[in-house]
Scaffold this active site. Sequence first.
Site, short mmCIF file in Angstrom:
data_model
loop_
_atom_site.label_atom_id
_atom_site.label_comp_id
_atom_site.label_asym_id
_atom_site.label_seq_id
_atom_site.Cartn_x
_atom_site.Cartn_y
_atom_site.Cartn_z
N HIS B 129 0.87 -1.17 0.00
CA HIS B 129 0.00 0.00 0.00
C HIS B 129 0.92 1.23 0.00
CE1 HIS B 129 -2.87 2.92 1.71
NE2 HIS B 129 -3.84 2.05 1.46
N ASP B 207 2.88 -4.88 7.96
CA ASP B 207 1.67 -4.07 7.86
C ASP B 207 0.48 -5.02 7.95
OD1 ASP B 207 -0.52 -2.56 7.18
OD2 ASP B 207 0.29 -1.83 5.27
N GLN B 210 -4.76 -5.41 6.87
CA GLN B 210 -5.75 -6.37 6.37
C GLN B 210 -5.71 -7.66 7.18
OE1 GLN B 210 -7.98 -5.66 4.12
NE2 GLN B 210 -7.12 -3.70 3.47
N LYS B 233 -10.70 -0.78 9.97
CA LYS B 233 -10.93 -1.98 9.14
C LYS B 233 -11.33 -3.17 10.02
CE LYS B 233 -7.37 -0.55 5.82
NZ LYS B 233 -8.08 0.07 4.71
N CYS B 371 -4.65 2.40 -3.81
CA CYS B 371 -3.46 2.93 -3.16
C CYS B 371 -2.26 2.00 -3.35
CB CYS B 371 -3.69 3.18 -1.65
SG CYS B 371 -4.97 4.36 -1.33
#
Lengths: 157, 413
Positions: B129, B207, B210, B233, B371
């Site tokens: 991202h 990261d 998600q 999220k 993104c």
Amino acid sequence: MSEQQTATRDAAGSLYRDLVVERARRPLHGGVPDDVDGIGDGTNPLCGDTVQVGVRLGPDGAAALVRHRTRGCAICAASADLMADAVQGRTSDEAAALLVWFEALLTQGERELTPAARAELGPLLAFAELHEYRSRRKCAMLPWSALLAAYRSSEKA
Amino acid sequence: MNAITSVAAADLSHLRADFPILQQTVRGKPFVFLDSAASSQKPDAVIEAMAHTMRTQYANVHRGLHWMSERTTDAYEGVRDTVAALLNAPSRDEIVFTGSSTGAINLVANSYGALLRPGQAVLVSEMEHHANIVPWQMLRARQGIELRVAPVTDAGELDMTALEALLADGKVGLVAVTHMSNVLGTVTPAARIAALAHAAGAKLLLDGSQAVVHRPVDVQALGADFYVFTGHKLYGPTGIGVLWARRELLEAMPPFMGGGDMIASVSFEHSSWAEVPHKFEAGTPPIVEAIGLGAAIDYVRAIGMERIQAHEAMMTEHALVRLAQVPGVSVIGHAQERGGVISFSMEGAHAHDVATLLDQNGIAVRAGTHCAEPLMRRFGITSTARASFGVYTTLGEIDVLAETLERIGRFLV
């Protein structure tokens, strides 16, 4: 209409009416020849879509030929082609005046316009429903920014 | 697949009632929300926890000498324990609240980045991202470090051979990669990456924006050094993110932002920093948002992350089968291990047209570059449509998506 056509029609909604889809698929003014007086480009950084518009002007400054090369979505491609129809015979100032109505159509919808404005816009009223799709307005606007740039570049030439 | 992935165990459709927004219609159609990867919807438990805080139990934290401030501080600080449990972090003091994943990565890029020297490198992947690319480019400009990029295979997986080769000269100080791609759904082999990074003398930032939504995460088992995620999220509110980092790293790192709450003492000549994690939390924190995040984590943990993973595996499997049946539709990325995020394109149709036509039928998907422009270029595409799933997604919604795509294809292409 057959049942299947009706179902397909429902999926499409009124934004993607036949005129829009048809012009996106088979543009009448596609391809920019070399011998134009001005060329303008537009890019939508969100999706990478690009429009190039070429204009050839008559002695009175009115557009005698408007052509475009569009790589973009159906809304953008159809907008470019219907714009080419609409600004035929218009000077830069007259095209800018039409654009004012077009922007009003995209932001407020058809009902807010005067009968005179509606008559001016003609087939461009096909984009009326975009006032409910804020994120897609710039798709329809992109060809117009390329057009104004093309007029400007013809003035310099 | 183990027993828990049985259809009955994975059926979470009863949870839809917890999400008031899903009870609505959109453009006259039942609301089919397939854009959870951008931001998920919020259950009553989160909405109520935040409203309850503001109605009955709110004051600033860490500074009031009064009852209300102390109660609010307890609630806010309690969320640190909740987050630590979610990630199986060794200590609550290793949980730093930020504004978002982006905020957490920028914190690391500034504070850990300040410890890197010219000649050292940060290694990212091609499927990051922008939030895990741009902060490192800014660090490169500030600090003169090198930015390396591990490629992605045609299947949409991390090229581990190439990654290993990029680590070989020992110059990489930090590997910063996604734990699950927001475009391809690919789950990266985090534990293997950690082993390779550590063998090469590098730290690993994952990261988890998600991944943490879709599967159990154990930062100790993964061997990560930094793990970041965002609240919105994970069924929580916007404005709250998390950085987990090993204590020794947090202690070695200089503060990111200066201000109140992050200091031990201040004079005009000199200030000294508070202990971790407060050293990294300057200013009044997002108190209500943190409490909302705590409620969201309680909510998903009560369902069980394994059950959520099984549910989404079922949705993903069904969606891949149904999308394959739609003429002209192709899915981007075919990773072996993947979560509930699927990018697709329709031959002859622009992703934005597809998304608008789906929207006209009450179906929300995302379209664009997500993104992740470098990844789009890697696959030679300008944009895709993306369907992503949450605990409330049903098989029926995926059928509606596939059927509507079929009709759109007949009309548009």
